[in-house]
Design a protein around this motif. Structure first.
Motif, PDB file in Angstrom:
ATOM      1  N   VAL A 143       0.879  -1.174   0.000  1.00 14.78           N
ATOM      2  CA  VAL A 143       0.000   0.000   0.000  1.00 14.78           C
ATOM      3  C   VAL A 143       0.915   1.222   0.000  1.00 14.78           C
ATOM      4  O   VAL A 143       2.107   1.104   0.278  1.00 14.78           O
ATOM      5  N   LEU A 144       0.363   2.374  -0.305  1.00 13.13           N
ATOM      6  CA  LEU A 144       1.154   3.602  -0.197  1.00 13.13           C
ATOM      7  C   LEU A 144       0.832   4.270   1.133  1.00 13.13           C
ATOM      8  O   LEU A 144      -0.340   4.437   1.488  1.00 13.13           O
ATOM      9  N   VAL A 145       1.872   4.598   1.862  1.00 15.23           N
ATOM     10  CA  VAL A 145       1.714   5.308   3.137  1.00 15.23           C
ATOM     11  C   VAL A 145       2.463   6.634   2.987  1.00 15.23           C
ATOM     12  O   VAL A 145       3.681   6.640   2.773  1.00 15.23           O
ATOM     13  N   ASP A 146       1.686   7.718   3.018  1.00  7.21           N
ATOM     14  CA  ASP A 146       2.241   9.040   2.691  1.00  7.21           C
ATOM     15  C   ASP A 146       3.024   8.978   1.382  1.00  7.21           C
ATOM     16  O   ASP A 146       4.120   9.542   1.253  1.00  7.21           O
ATOM     17  N   GLY A 147       2.469   8.255   0.424  1.00  7.33           N
ATOM     18  CA  GLY A 147       3.031   8.209  -0.932  1.00  7.33           C
ATOM     19  C   GLY A 147       4.118   7.182  -1.144  1.00  7.33           C
ATOM     20  O   GLY A 147       4.557   6.982  -2.276  1.00  7.33           O
ATOM     21  N   LYS A 148       4.582   6.528  -0.083  1.00  8.33           N
ATOM     22  CA  LYS A 148       5.679   5.553  -0.222  1.00  8.33           C
ATOM     23  C   LYS A 148       5.118   4.134  -0.215  1.00  8.33           C
ATOM     24  O   LYS A 148       4.283   3.797   0.639  1.00  8.33           O
TER      25      LYS A 148
ATOM     26  N   ASN B  63     -13.785   4.024 -14.263  1.00  7.42           N
ATOM     27  CA  ASN B  63     -12.803   5.052 -14.627  1.00  7.42           C
ATOM     28  C   ASN B  63     -11.427   4.627 -14.103  1.00  7.42           C
ATOM     29  O   ASN B  63     -11.001   5.051 -13.038  1.00  7.42           O
ATOM     30  N   LEU B  64     -10.775   3.768 -14.875  1.00  5.92           N
ATOM     31  CA  LEU B  64      -9.497   3.230 -14.432  1.00  5.92           C
ATOM     32  C   LEU B  64      -8.442   4.329 -14.360  1.00  5.92           C
ATOM     33  O   LEU B  64      -8.439   5.255 -15.178  1.00  5.92           O
ATOM     34  N   HIS B  65      -7.567   4.193 -13.399  1.00  8.18           N
ATOM     35  CA  HIS B  65      -6.379   5.047 -13.327  1.00  8.18           C
ATOM     36  C   HIS B  65      -5.530   4.717 -14.564  1.00  8.18           C
ATOM     37  O   HIS B  65      -5.496   3.569 -15.012  1.00  8.18           O
ATOM     38  N   PRO B  66      -4.834   5.700 -15.136  1.00  5.19           N
ATOM     39  CA  PRO B  66      -4.021   5.423 -16.329  1.00  5.19           C
ATOM     40  C   PRO B  66      -3.012   4.298 -16.133  1.00  5.19           C
ATOM     41  O   PRO B  66      -2.696   3.577 -17.097  1.00  5.19           O
ATOM     42  N   VAL B  67      -2.498   4.137 -14.919  1.00 12.86           N
ATOM     43  CA  VAL B  67      -1.570   3.014 -14.686  1.00 12.86           C
ATOM     44  C   VAL B  67      -2.334   1.688 -14.801  1.00 12.86           C
ATOM     45  O   VAL B  67      -1.857   0.725 -15.419  1.00 12.86           O
ATOM     46  N   GLN B  68      -3.531   1.640 -14.243  1.00 13.62           N
ATOM     47  CA  GLN B  68      -4.354   0.422 -14.379  1.00 13.62           C
ATOM     48  C   GLN B  68      -4.683   0.169 -15.849  1.00 13.62           C
ATOM     49  O   GLN B  68      -4.635  -0.968 -16.326  1.00 13.62           O
TER      50      GLN B  68
ATOM     51  N   GLY C 204      -0.403  -4.597  -5.989  1.00 14.42           N
ATOM     52  CA  GLY C 204       0.905  -4.144  -5.482  1.00 14.42           C
ATOM     53  C   GLY C 204       1.740  -3.500  -6.558  1.00 14.42           C
ATOM     54  O   GLY C 204       2.367  -2.455  -6.338  1.00 14.42           O
ATOM     55  N   PHE C 205       1.756  -4.101  -7.747  1.00 11.63           N
ATOM     56  CA  PHE C 205       2.523  -3.515  -8.844  1.00 11.63           C
ATOM     57  C   PHE C 205       1.960  -2.145  -9.238  1.00 11.63           C
ATOM     58  O   PHE C 205       2.716  -1.209  -9.509  1.00 11.63           O
ATOM     59  N   VAL C 206       0.642  -2.038  -9.309  1.00 11.45           N
ATOM     60  CA  VAL C 206       0.038  -0.764  -9.723  1.00 11.45           C
ATOM     61  C   VAL C 206       0.373   0.333  -8.709  1.00 11.45           C
ATOM     62  O   VAL C 206       0.792   1.445  -9.072  1.00 11.45           O
ATOM     63  N   LEU C 207       0.239   0.021  -7.422  1.00  9.83           N
ATOM     64  CA  LEU C 207       0.524   1.036  -6.402  1.00  9.83           C
ATOM     65  C   LEU C 207       1.993   1.429  -6.412  1.00  9.83           C
ATOM     66  O   LEU C 207       2.337   2.609  -6.297  1.00  9.83           O
ATOM     67  N   THR C 208       2.874   0.457  -6.578  1.00 10.08           N
ATOM     68  CA  THR C 208       4.304   0.785  -6.618  1.00 10.08           C
ATOM     69  C   THR C 208       4.609   1.632  -7.848  1.00 10.08           C
ATOM     70  O   THR C 208       5.418   2.563  -7.795  1.00 10.08           O
TER      71      THR C 208
END
Ligand code: FES
Ligand code: FES
Length: 157
Positions: free
Chosen positions: A46-51, A79-84, A101-105
């Protein structure tokens, strides 16, 4: 204890538990996957404060007061995120267990470095494993996402 997840505040039980367990069991956010449970596979990212962090290694208390982003907070079915969208267009998965996990990273990577080289992508995503071996397509998807105009609009909201 209050957790800030995907822009909403949630009151959760306070006994010592991992962030992964709280997200899945208390908040029903099943997009955060459990793989190895020991910080080796990245399925629980997950992203925590963006990390990007492994939520299986983090106690929920450690994330209190921080902005937590799970895959449910990234785009939507309509409405998928462009990375998705790039992962979908490039067929960057088979079973898709690793995909959240890959998408969030990737979102974190492109926020930090909008035009990563192939090596920078490989290095940044090294903590995410894909047992189906979709690495070539994942690399292509990240490159496509990094070149998309849409991604510049949604990153760093
Ligand atoms: S389940 Fe957390 S890193 Fe594998
Ligand atoms: S697509 Fe199956 S683990 Fe990556």
């Amino acid at each position: 204890m209050i957790l800030n997840v995907n822009g909403s505040k949630h009151k959760v039980r306070t006994e010592t538990r991992t962030l992964l367990d709280v997200l899945r069991e208390d908040l029903g956010l099943m997009g955060t996957k459990e793989g190895c449970s020991v910080g080796m596979c990245g399925a629980c990212t997950v992203l925590v404060d963006g990390k990007p962090l492994s939520s299986c290694l983090l106690l929920a208390e450690q994330a209190a007061g921080m902005e937590i982003l799970t895959i449910e907070g990234v785009g939507s079915a309509e409405n998928l995120h462009p990375v998705q969208q790039a992962f979908l267009d490039e067929g960057a998965f088979q079973c898709a267990y690793c995909t959240p996990g890959f998408v969030l990273t990737t979102v974190a990577l492109l926020n930090e470095n909008p035009s990563p080289s192939d090596n920078e992508i490989r290095e940044y995503l090294a903590g995410n494993l894909c047992r189906c071996g979709s690495y070539q397509n994942i690399l292509r998807a990240v490159k496509v996402a990094s070149k998309s105009e849409a991604v510049k609009v949604v990153l760093k909201p």
